[in-house]
Design a protein around this motif. Structure first.
Motif, PDB file in Angstrom:
ATOM      1  N   ALA A  86       0.834  -1.205   0.000  1.00 47.17           N
ATOM      2  CA  ALA A  86       0.000   0.000   0.000  1.00 47.17           C
ATOM      3  C   ALA A  86       0.871   1.260   0.000  1.00 47.17           C
ATOM      4  N   ALA A  87       1.937   1.256   0.768  1.00 43.49           N
ATOM      5  CA  ALA A  87       2.837   2.426   0.801  1.00 43.49           C
ATOM      6  C   ALA A  87       3.509   2.622  -0.554  1.00 43.49           C
ATOM      7  N   ASP A  88       3.936   1.533  -1.192  1.00 47.11           N
ATOM      8  CA  ASP A  88       4.562   1.636  -2.517  1.00 47.11           C
ATOM      9  C   ASP A  88       3.566   2.150  -3.554  1.00 47.11           C
ATOM     10  N   ALA A  89       2.327   1.670  -3.473  1.00 48.68           N
ATOM     11  CA  ALA A  89       1.305   2.122  -4.418  1.00 48.68           C
ATOM     12  C   ALA A  89       1.030   3.611  -4.230  1.00 48.68           C
ATOM     13  N   GLU A  90       0.979   4.070  -2.981  1.00 46.11           N
ATOM     14  CA  GLU A  90       0.749   5.492  -2.712  1.00 46.11           C
ATOM     15  C   GLU A  90       1.916   6.335  -3.228  1.00 46.11           C
ATOM     16  N   GLU A  91       3.133   5.852  -3.020  1.00 43.90           N
ATOM     17  CA  GLU A  91       4.315   6.569  -3.502  1.00 43.90           C
ATOM     18  C   GLU A  91       4.321   6.632  -5.029  1.00 43.90           C
ATOM     19  N   GLN A  92       3.986   5.519  -5.670  1.00 49.12           N
ATOM     20  CA  GLN A  92       3.939   5.477  -7.135  1.00 49.12           C
ATOM     21  C   GLN A  92       2.870   6.430  -7.671  1.00 49.12           C
ATOM     22  N   LEU A  93       1.739   6.486  -6.986  1.00 38.33           N
ATOM     23  CA  LEU A  93       0.674   7.393  -7.400  1.00 38.33           C
ATOM     24  C   LEU A  93       1.128   8.840  -7.291  1.00 38.33           C
ATOM     25  N   ARG A  94       1.797   9.185  -6.215  1.00 36.14           N
ATOM     26  CA  ARG A  94       2.296  10.550  -6.042  1.00 36.14           C
ATOM     27  C   ARG A  94       3.335  10.895  -7.120  1.00 36.14           C
ATOM     28  N   GLU A  95       4.202   9.935  -7.454  1.00 36.50           N
ATOM     29  CA  GLU A  95       5.199  10.180  -8.503  1.00 36.50           C
ATOM     30  C   GLU A  95       4.527  10.368  -9.856  1.00 36.50           C
ATOM     31  N   ASP A  96       3.531   9.551 -10.157  1.00 37.43           N
ATOM     32  CA  ASP A  96       2.853   9.633 -11.446  1.00 37.43           C
ATOM     33  C   ASP A  96       2.047  10.918 -11.593  1.00 37.43           C
ATOM     34  N   LEU A  97       1.453  11.391 -10.487  1.00 31.86           N
ATOM     35  CA  LEU A  97       0.629  12.590 -10.560  1.00 31.86           C
ATOM     36  C   LEU A  97       1.465  13.852 -10.673  1.00 31.86           C
ATOM     37  N   GLY A  98       2.690  13.828 -10.194  1.00 26.79           N
ATOM     38  CA  GLY A  98       3.582  14.972 -10.334  1.00 26.79           C
ATOM     39  C   GLY A  98       3.482  15.955  -9.187  1.00 26.79           C
ATOM     40  N   ASP A  99       4.101  17.122  -9.421  1.00 24.87           N
ATOM     41  CA  ASP A  99       4.200  18.143  -8.380  1.00 24.87           C
ATOM     42  C   ASP A  99       2.870  18.782  -8.034  1.00 24.87           C
ATOM     43  N   GLU A 100       1.950  18.815  -8.990  1.00 29.28           N
ATOM     44  CA  GLU A 100       0.666  19.459  -8.742  1.00 29.28           C
ATOM     45  C   GLU A 100      -0.102  18.786  -7.606  1.00 29.28           C
ATOM     46  N   PHE A 101       0.084  17.500  -7.466  1.00 30.77           N
ATOM     47  CA  PHE A 101      -0.658  16.743  -6.469  1.00 30.77           C
ATOM     48  C   PHE A 101       0.232  16.290  -5.319  1.00 30.77           C
ATOM     49  N   GLU A 102       1.261  17.065  -5.025  1.00 33.33           N
ATOM     50  CA  GLU A 102       2.205  16.693  -3.970  1.00 33.33           C
ATOM     51  C   GLU A 102       1.527  16.644  -2.604  1.00 33.33           C
ATOM     52  N   ASN A 103       0.614  17.562  -2.358  1.00 32.85           N
ATOM     53  CA  ASN A 103      -0.062  17.627  -1.068  1.00 32.85           C
ATOM     54  C   ASN A 103      -1.426  16.951  -1.103  1.00 32.85           C
ATOM     55  N   LEU A 104      -1.596  15.988  -1.988  1.00 31.71           N
ATOM     56  CA  LEU A 104      -2.864  15.280  -2.126  1.00 31.71           C
ATOM     57  C   LEU A 104      -3.141  14.458  -0.879  1.00 31.71           C
ATOM     58  N   ASP A 105      -4.300  14.670  -0.276  1.00 31.81           N
ATOM     59  CA  ASP A 105      -4.699  13.920   0.904  1.00 31.81           C
ATOM     60  C   ASP A 105      -5.558  12.737   0.456  1.00 31.81           C
TER      61      ASP A 105
END
Length: 126
Positions: free
Chosen positions: A45-64
């Motif tokens: 789950a942590a890896d999937a969340e990290e991968q999602l943050r990387e794929d979404l880019g800087d715009e979604f860095e603070n995505l809750d």
């Protein structure tokens, strides 16, 4: 306290049932396997969340991501919020109406005259 929908009494009953069914020889092995499985699932789950943050880019860095959890959507709360928004709009509208009530209303034009005779008939219409 409830973990995954299991309260304390149910957990004790399940632990006793597991001890009786598995026996004292196999119980530590199954407990170790269960702990390993839980660790692997958390890591996944942590890896999937990290991968999602990387794929979404800087715009979604603070995505809750917890805000997107479907379990948080309580229909009663959603309806309550919607009603409060409508109430806020209405009170805002009432305030603006009271402000415009002081001004004289513009004169209204008379409605257009009603057409005389039957409506035209179109042979090609469906």
């Amino acid at each position: 306290m409830s973990i995954a929908g299991i309260n304390g009494n149910e957990f004790i009953v399940l632990a006793i049932l597991a001890a009786v069914l598995l026996g004292p020889e196999k119980l530590p092995d199954y407990a170790r396997k269960t702990a390993t499985l839980i660790r692997q699932l958390r890591r996944l789950a942590a890896d999937a969340e990290e991968q999602l943050r990387e794929d979404l880019g800087d715009e979604f860095e603070n995505l809750d991501l917890k805000r997107l959890d479907p379990r948080q959507y309580d229909p009663r709360r959603i309806i309550n919020d919607a009603l409060r928004e409508n109430l806020d709009e209405l009170t805002g509208q009432a305030l603006s109406d009271s402000a415009t009530a002081r001004k004289p209303a513009p004169p209204r034009s008379p409605p257009p005259p009603a057409p005389s005779g039957p409506a035209p008939f179109d042979d090609e219409s469906t």
